[in-house]
Design an enzyme around this catalytic site. Structure first.
Site, PDB file in Angstrom:
ATOM      1  N   GLY A  46      29.049   5.719  73.312  1.00 44.82           N
ATOM      2  CA  GLY A  46      29.367   6.424  72.187  1.00 44.82           C
ATOM      3  C   GLY A  46      29.484   7.878  72.664  1.00 44.82           C
ATOM      4  CD  GLN A  51      27.148  13.425  73.564  1.00 43.13           C
ATOM      5  OE1 GLN A  51      27.715  12.513  72.811  1.00 43.13           O
ATOM      6  NE2 GLN A  51      26.187  12.785  74.392  1.00 43.13           N
ATOM      7  CB  CYS A  95      21.306  10.960  74.892  1.00 53.35           C
ATOM      8  SG  CYS A  95      22.535  12.199  74.429  1.00 53.35           S
ATOM      9  CG  LEU A  96      26.816   9.224  77.738  1.00 58.11           C
ATOM     10  CD1 LEU A  96      27.976   9.274  77.105  1.00 58.11           C
ATOM     11  CD2 LEU A  96      26.462   8.736  79.045  1.00 58.11           C
ATOM     12  CG  HIS A 137      22.547   8.910  69.529  1.00 60.45           C
ATOM     13  ND1 HIS A 137      21.294   8.687  70.232  1.00 60.45           N
ATOM     14  CD2 HIS A 137      23.268   9.812  70.262  1.00 60.45           C
ATOM     15  CE1 HIS A 137      21.470   9.446  71.461  1.00 60.45           C
ATOM     16  NE2 HIS A 137      22.635  10.050  71.331  1.00 60.45           N
ATOM     17  CD  GLU A 138      27.377   9.331  69.714  1.00 61.21           C
ATOM     18  OE1 GLU A 138      27.539  10.485  69.896  1.00 61.21           O
ATOM     19  OE2 GLU A 138      26.884   8.672  70.594  1.00 61.21           O
ATOM     20  CG  HIS A 141      25.169  14.117  69.793  1.00 59.93           C
ATOM     21  ND1 HIS A 141      24.301  14.691  70.612  1.00 59.93           N
ATOM     22  CD2 HIS A 141      25.057  12.751  70.442  1.00 59.93           C
ATOM     23  CE1 HIS A 141      23.578  14.159  71.853  1.00 59.93           C
ATOM     24  NE2 HIS A 141      24.311  12.974  71.721  1.00 59.93           N
TER      25      HIS A 141
END
Ligand SMILES: [Zn+2]
Length: 182
Positions: A46, A51, A95-96, A137-138, A141
């Site tokens: 995702g 991000q 997380c990226l 989670h997204e 963000h």
């Protein structure tokens, strides 16, 4: 299409709240394509526009089984909103934008998300378990929140210390489990 650089914690842009997209059929299409490519290149399951430094409410996800080809479950969502949440589940999240840290996070087990597609179709997604976790989670963000914020400070520090120690020993934590990179 282009892979865009992913911002890393503690970049202050990750703390900004994204604005809703007004013109869903417009310039956002290119952003969505780039985000999908960036997510697959990472690789992650995702990615939120925040991000890649874009303050618009756009997310992409591909929560698929290991035997499925990339793209089979690709979701491109604009202005996603959680309409319902139910139950509790704990997943090991990564997380990226927060490299080298994974931690168990408690979230709703099931969510109902309303959103728009780049084709200007309104959609409702009923998600459970992994997909529900990734959606939450997204959307976090987009609100400038990181999964770190959902851990206690003590836990956060303990994980950081453990991670550093494992790195010194030359291996990653959670061997055997595949953390969710979102
Ligand atoms: Zn993330």
């Amino acid at each position: 299409m282009a892979v865009r650089p992913i911002l890393q914690y503690p970049d202050p842009v990750l703390r900004e709240r994204a604005r809703p997209v007004d013109d869903i059929g417009g310039a956002v299409a290119q952003l969505v394509e780039d985000m999908a490519e960036t997510m697959y290149a990472a690789p992650g399951v995702g990615l939120a526009a925040t991000q890649v430094g874009v303050g618009q409410r756009v997310i992409v996800l591909d929560v698929r089984r290991e035997d499925e080809r990339p793209g089979t479950r690709l979701l491109k969502l604009i202005n996603p909103e959680i309409a319902e949440r139910e139950g509790e589940v704990i997943w090991e999240e990564g997380c990226l934008s927060v490299p080298e840290l994974t931690a168990p996070v408690k979230r709703a087990r099931r969510v109902l998300v309303r959103a728009w597609t780049p084709e200007e179709k309104e959609v409702q997604i009923e998600a459970e378990e992994l997909l529900a976790v990734a959606l939450q989670h997204e959307i976090d963000h987009l609100d400038g929140k990181l999964f770190l914020d959902r851990l206690s400070r003590l836990k956060r520090d303990l994980y950081r210390a453990r991670q550093r120690k494992l790195e010194r020993q030359g291996r990653k934590s959670g061997s055997g489990t595949r953390p969710l990179l979102i």
